[in-house]
Design an enzyme around this catalytic site. Sequence first.
Site, PDB file in Angstrom:
ATOM      1  N   GLU A 189      22.045  23.411 101.289  1.00  0.00           N
ATOM      2  CA  GLU A 189      21.417  24.325 100.335  1.00  0.00           C
ATOM      3  C   GLU A 189      22.469  24.599  99.266  1.00  0.00           C
ATOM      4  O   GLU A 189      23.475  25.254  99.539  1.00  0.00           O
ATOM      5  CB  GLU A 189      20.971  25.620 101.026  1.00  0.00           C
ATOM      6  CG  GLU A 189      19.857  25.413 102.037  1.00  0.00           C
ATOM      7  CD  GLU A 189      19.436  26.692 102.736  1.00  0.00           C
ATOM      8  OE1 GLU A 189      19.669  27.772 102.176  1.00  0.00           O
ATOM      9  OE2 GLU A 189      18.886  26.609 103.844  1.00  0.00           O
TER      10      GLU A 189
ATOM     11  N   LYS B 187      32.627  27.953 110.006  1.00  0.00           N
ATOM     12  CA  LYS B 187      33.690  28.346 109.073  1.00  0.00           C
ATOM     13  C   LYS B 187      33.120  29.297 108.040  1.00  0.00           C
ATOM     14  O   LYS B 187      32.338  28.897 107.183  1.00  0.00           O
ATOM     15  CB  LYS B 187      34.314  27.146 108.359  1.00  0.00           C
ATOM     16  CG  LYS B 187      35.630  27.551 107.637  1.00  0.00           C
ATOM     17  CD  LYS B 187      36.007  26.656 106.503  1.00  0.00           C
ATOM     18  CE  LYS B 187      35.370  27.057 105.203  1.00  0.00           C
ATOM     19  NZ  LYS B 187      35.901  28.345 104.653  1.00  0.00           N
TER      20      LYS B 187
ATOM     21  N   CYS C  81      21.629  32.353  94.735  1.00  0.00           N
ATOM     22  CA  CYS C  81      21.257  31.030  94.208  1.00  0.00           C
ATOM     23  C   CYS C  81      19.827  30.996  93.700  1.00  0.00           C
ATOM     24  O   CYS C  81      19.465  30.122  92.916  1.00  0.00           O
ATOM     25  CB  CYS C  81      21.461  29.968  95.277  1.00  0.00           C
ATOM     26  SG  CYS C  81      20.514  30.236  96.789  1.00  0.00           S
TER      27      CYS C  81
ATOM     28  N   GLU D 165      25.315  26.759  86.266  1.00  0.00           N
ATOM     29  CA  GLU D 165      25.110  27.938  87.103  1.00  0.00           C
ATOM     30  C   GLU D 165      26.286  28.900  86.919  1.00  0.00           C
ATOM     31  O   GLU D 165      27.434  28.567  87.230  1.00  0.00           O
ATOM     32  CB  GLU D 165      24.998  27.534  88.574  1.00  0.00           C
ATOM     33  CG  GLU D 165      24.661  28.697  89.482  1.00  0.00           C
ATOM     34  CD  GLU D 165      24.492  28.291  90.938  1.00  0.00           C
ATOM     35  OE1 GLU D 165      23.659  28.884  91.624  1.00  0.00           O
ATOM     36  OE2 GLU D 165      25.217  27.373  91.385  1.00  0.00           O
TER      37      GLU D 165
END
Length: 491
Positions: free
Chosen positions: A262, A186, A296, A395
């Site tokens: 992750e 996906k 990231c 973040e």
Amino acid sequence: MLKEVTLRSPVKPINCLHFINGKYLPSFNGKTFNNINPATEEVLGSVAEGGKEEVDLAVQAARRALKGPWKYTTVEERSKLLRRIGDLILERKEELAYLESLDTGKPFSLAKTVDIPRAAYNFHFYADYIIGVNTDANEQNDIALHYTLRRPVGVIGIIKPWNLPLLLLTWKLAPALAMGNTCVIKPAEWTPITATVLMEIMKEAGLPDGVANLVHGFGTNSAGAAISEHPDVDAISFIGEPSTGAAIMRSAAQNLKKLSFELGGKNPNIIFADANIDDCIDTTIRSSFVNQGEVCLCGSRIYVERPIFDLFMEKFIAKTKELKVGDPLNPETTTGALISKEHYERVFSYIEIAKADGAKIHVGGKRPEGLEKGYFLEPTIITGLDKNSRCVREEIFGPVVTVAPFDTEEEVICEANDTHYGLAATVWTSDLKRAMRITRSLEAGVIWVNTWFLRDLRTPFGGMKHSGIGRTGGMHSIDFYSEFSNVTIKY
């Protein structure tokens, strides 16, 4: 040719269908959604919106393929196939980079030099790596021989992010195929194009029907949730936000699926006074603002030893002002558009939070002049924030960094580790003993000394705390995509 293109979507729409059992298919209910070019806010094309029915069809195809001819392919045959896929990606590098730039808003030059070559290398790397993989054999005195069989896990659900769409998809897909698994993928709803094209490339390379399937859609109550919950999906490999990872974990628990996550990062970049300041500045510009800060691994919390704080800020601000924000297809552009209106507004909200917390905005913090459309934001440097500010702790995932001075090693280690995340960290120093002390104390899965984003695909990659579960890379990926059986033969 591409130098003449300026902030324009292609005249012909780029429509994305599902790819199931070797064929492109619309959704059963005919539902679609629009894919938006983040640099122009224009519609690139439509995307088929899948859900439980499409995922079920894809899982059935993957399960059949797992028991069909794919089951009997040798390691050498899979290696040749992976190499062919990588070669075809490189043959279409210009096209794929162009599509990646349109879809993500990132500079075409970045996609051409980083995203697409690395996507090809992911296949080339595992094509070579799988040939040398072996298993254990242990002789127990004169009693017995124990040896280990390695086999595929089964059907792998791959749910991928939008920031490095093709690069990160292939990072998961290549080792899964190398081990003989089948997959249901996906893509992120914001970046469906290159994943769709990859299905065509893999079919041309000779991948059997049903081995790799693609279902477009959203997360909750859509294709993502259907993959996570499906009883015939044996493992989930996910890259994205911790909150989404937690939701997948809850769904996957119903069927005890294997998980590889992750997740996010709020990574410290620690700069000591004895660092090579010019190398440090050049690299910190990259680690702060490459891909619009939508990586990231970006070092978004910068800590500078007090004796060089003013010098660092002077040089860092000057270099940041040299960055060129704008048309992703312009070869001179260094910073493109953020991925979507929703994300753009979220990143801007953090700048407002910083202002409310009494921060100083040294550069950036606003839309560039002359760019009325598109989700553009100037690279932004912030100082003066308390360590408990949301801008320091959360973040942001955009071209926004905070900078603070420090006085001692103990102080900066405490600051660096004071986070729910533990993905990456960077240390700048000329003192080897100090580097070794600091790296042993940092709570991060990936630690760079005097560099950033230097990767060897054999090494373990992943994060601690809320930054992930497990490790990928080299044997770590092969082991995740493997099931083991120990066989004991008594003499």
